[in-house]
Design an enzyme around this catalytic site. Structure first.
Site, PDB file in Angstrom:
ATOM      1  N   TYR A 161       1.001  -1.245  -0.017  1.00 15.40           N
ATOM      2  CA  TYR A 161       0.106   0.145   0.028  1.00 15.40           C
ATOM      3  C   TYR A 161       0.907   1.239   0.152  1.00 15.40           C
ATOM      4  O   TYR A 161       0.647   2.166  -0.575  1.00 15.40           O
ATOM      5  CB  TYR A 161      -0.950  -0.077   1.159  1.00 15.40           C
ATOM      6  N   ILE A 194      -8.519   7.309   8.797  1.00 17.30           N
ATOM      7  CA  ILE A 194      -9.907   7.997   8.618  1.00 17.30           C
ATOM      8  C   ILE A 194     -10.640   6.659   8.658  1.00 17.30           C
ATOM      9  O   ILE A 194     -10.879   5.721   8.473  1.00 17.30           O
ATOM     10  CB  ILE A 194     -10.063   8.612   7.067  1.00 17.30           C
TER      11      ILE A 194
HETATM   12  N1  NAD Z   1      -9.691   5.420   5.475  1.00 18.77           N
HETATM   13  C1  NAD Z   1      -8.387   5.530   5.623  1.00 18.77           C
HETATM   14  O1  NAD Z   1      -7.784   5.458   6.650  1.00 18.77           O
HETATM   15  C2  NAD Z   1      -7.487   6.099   4.315  1.00 18.77           C
HETATM   16  C3  NAD Z   1      -6.307   6.907   4.631  1.00 18.77           C
HETATM   17  C4  NAD Z   1      -5.557   7.177   3.603  1.00 18.77           C
HETATM   18  C5  NAD Z   1      -5.974   7.172   2.355  1.00 18.77           C
HETATM   19  N2  NAD Z   1      -6.955   6.376   2.090  1.00 18.77           N
HETATM   20  C6  NAD Z   1      -7.524   6.334   0.711  1.00 18.77           C
HETATM   21  O2  NAD Z   1      -8.961   6.922   0.348  1.00 18.77           O
HETATM   22  C7  NAD Z   1      -9.510   6.298  -0.664  1.00 18.77           C
HETATM   23  C8  NAD Z   1     -10.758   5.901  -0.223  1.00 18.77           C
HETATM   24  O3  NAD Z   1     -10.743   4.900   0.585  1.00 18.77           O
HETATM   25  P1  NAD Z   1     -11.888   4.914   1.882  1.00 18.77           P
HETATM   26  O4  NAD Z   1     -11.246   4.877   3.075  1.00 18.77           O
HETATM   27  O5  NAD Z   1     -12.995   5.533   1.654  1.00 18.77           O
HETATM   28  O6  NAD Z   1     -12.429   3.383   1.345  1.00 18.77           O
HETATM   29  P2  NAD Z   1     -13.776   2.520   1.231  1.00 18.77           P
HETATM   30  O7  NAD Z   1     -13.384   1.114   1.248  1.00 18.77           O
HETATM   31  O8  NAD Z   1     -14.759   3.169   2.185  1.00 18.77           O
HETATM   32  O9  NAD Z   1     -14.043   3.002  -0.399  1.00 18.77           O
HETATM   33  C9  NAD Z   1     -13.118   2.596  -1.575  1.00 18.77           C
HETATM   34  C10 NAD Z   1     -14.432   2.659  -2.648  1.00 18.77           C
HETATM   35  O10 NAD Z   1     -13.702   2.132  -3.768  1.00 18.77           O
HETATM   36  C11 NAD Z   1     -14.132   1.443  -4.429  1.00 18.77           C
HETATM   37  N3  NAD Z   1     -13.513   0.783  -5.348  1.00 18.77           N
HETATM   38  C12 NAD Z   1     -12.590  -0.260  -4.956  1.00 18.77           C
HETATM   39  N4  NAD Z   1     -11.957  -0.774  -5.954  1.00 18.77           N
HETATM   40  C13 NAD Z   1     -12.337  -0.323  -7.201  1.00 18.77           C
HETATM   41  C14 NAD Z   1     -12.131  -0.536  -8.422  1.00 18.77           C
HETATM   42  N5  NAD Z   1     -11.188  -1.257  -8.986  1.00 18.77           N
HETATM   43  N6  NAD Z   1     -12.692   0.397  -9.562  1.00 18.77           N
HETATM   44  C15 NAD Z   1     -13.559   1.390  -9.003  1.00 18.77           C
HETATM   45  N7  NAD Z   1     -13.864   1.333  -7.545  1.00 18.77           N
HETATM   46  C16 NAD Z   1     -13.234   0.637  -6.842  1.00 18.77           C
HETATM   47  C17 NAD Z   1     -15.073   0.555  -3.648  1.00 18.77           C
HETATM   48  O11 NAD Z   1     -16.136  -0.145  -4.075  1.00 18.77           O
HETATM   49  C18 NAD Z   1     -15.450   1.612  -2.321  1.00 18.77           C
HETATM   50  O12 NAD Z   1     -16.725   2.167  -2.820  1.00 18.77           O
HETATM   51  C19 NAD Z   1      -8.503   4.881  -0.981  1.00 18.77           C
HETATM   52  O13 NAD Z   1      -7.641   5.343  -2.218  1.00 18.77           O
HETATM   53  C20 NAD Z   1      -7.606   4.657   0.371  1.00 18.77           C
HETATM   54  O14 NAD Z   1      -6.376   4.329  -0.044  1.00 18.77           O
HETATM   55  C21 NAD Z   1      -7.892   5.860   3.190  1.00 18.77           C
END
Ligand code: NAD
Length: 255
Positions: A161, A194
């Site tokens: 990641y 988050i």
């Molecule tokens: N939650 C955290 O702590 C955090 C921290 C830093 C960065 N992020 C990043 O934030 C972004 C969103 O994550 P989140 O925490 O909201 O997660 P989440 O799992 O709630 O949402 C991710 C969304 O992406 C969609 N998805 C996954 N693979 C896909 C694909 N191949 N094509 C289209 N859609 C796809 C899923 O269906 C889901 O709706 C990600 O890139 C994640 O790496 C999250």
């Protein structure tokens, strides 16, 4: 009073959940017409319906960001429905297994890189091609990619990641340098933990949850709205002179 992105057309990938849903809602509440794209069509449509029920304008579409044809169709859908694309938030991503470097399987590594790196790359290509043939709006076109604090420092428990998010910061900065003079700003946001479904495996018990929380200088986990507000601000004319910035939204955890 007009919203920060009044009348603009915004596209959000991974808009069916977590950060992407919050950003879709924020774009809409600041006046944008929003296309919510997700690999789970019902989730994307649920987000679009929340926006429409609140009086905003939104549509949903299916996308698998790892599939070039699917990404092309997504951008075509935006343009056929709303005529242009002003703001894109490339946010779809996965965490992959929580495991040490040496324990990572090749298959898991490839899966994380495919969604988080190739997925953002393909989306950016399709979006940039569209933006390059349009007149830029006031403050420029905007692309914001969701990276992570794991894209700025190493991460012993989620190494693939971390590789993927460093790549997101790198491709963001490269595109920022290429297209700044042509009216396209490209930034990334780097959230810390988050509270979304994706982050659950990182605090599997109370002890690790407490440890993670204490790492944030502000003393709480980030909220999806903290990230959404930053993305929409970066996409607005208020951020007209900001490009190539990996913006930490991390409660001071890397301060
Ligand atoms: N939650 C955290 O702590 C955090 C921290 C830093 C960065 N992020 C990043 O934030 C972004 C969103 O994550 P989140 O925490 O909201 O997660 P989440 O799992 O709630 O949402 C991710 C969304 O992406 C969609 N998805 C996954 N693979 C896909 C694909 N191949 N094509 C289209 N859609 C796809 C899923 O269906 C889901 O709706 C990600 O890139 C994640 O790496 C999250």
């Amino acid at each position: 009073m007009p919203g920060k992105v009044d009348g603009r057309v915004a596209l959000v990938t991974g808009g069916g959940s977590g950060i992407g849903r919050a950003t879709s809602l924020k774009f809409a509440s600041e006046g944008a017409r929003v296309v919510v794209a997700d690999i789970v069509p019902q989730a994307g449509e649920d987000t679009a319906k929340i926006i429409r029920d609140a009086g905003g304008e939104a549509l949903s579409t299916h996308v698998d960001v790892t599939d070039e044809a699917s990404v092309g169709s997504m951008v075509e859908f935006v343009v056929s429905e709303y005529g242009r694309l002003d703001c894109a938030h490339n946010n779809a991503g996965i965490l992959g297994p929580v495991a040490e470097f040496t324990e990572y399987s090749r298959e898991d590594y490839d899966r994380v890189i495919n969604v988080n790196v190739t997925g953002v790359w393909l989306c950016m290509q399709a979006e940039l091609r569209q933006m390059l043939v349009q007149d830029p709006p006031d403050g420029g076109h905007s692309i914001v990619n969701t990276a992570s604090v794991a894209g700025l420092v190493g991460s012993p428990t989620i190494p693939a990641y971390s590789v993927s998010k460093h790549a997101v910061v790198g491709m963001t900065n490269s595109a920022a340098r290429s297209y700044g003079a042509r009216g396209i700003r490209v930034n990334s946001v780097c959230p810390s933990l988050i509270d979304t479904p994706l982050a659950q495996p990182l605090y599997e018990n109370t002890e690790s949850e407490t440890r993670m929380r204490l790492r944030q200088a502000i003393g709480r986990f980030g909220k999806v709205e903290d990230v959404a507000a930053t993305v929409v601000w970066l996409s607005s004319p208020d951020a007209a002179f900001i490009t190539g910035v990996p913006m930490r939204v991390d409660g001071g955890s890397l301060a």
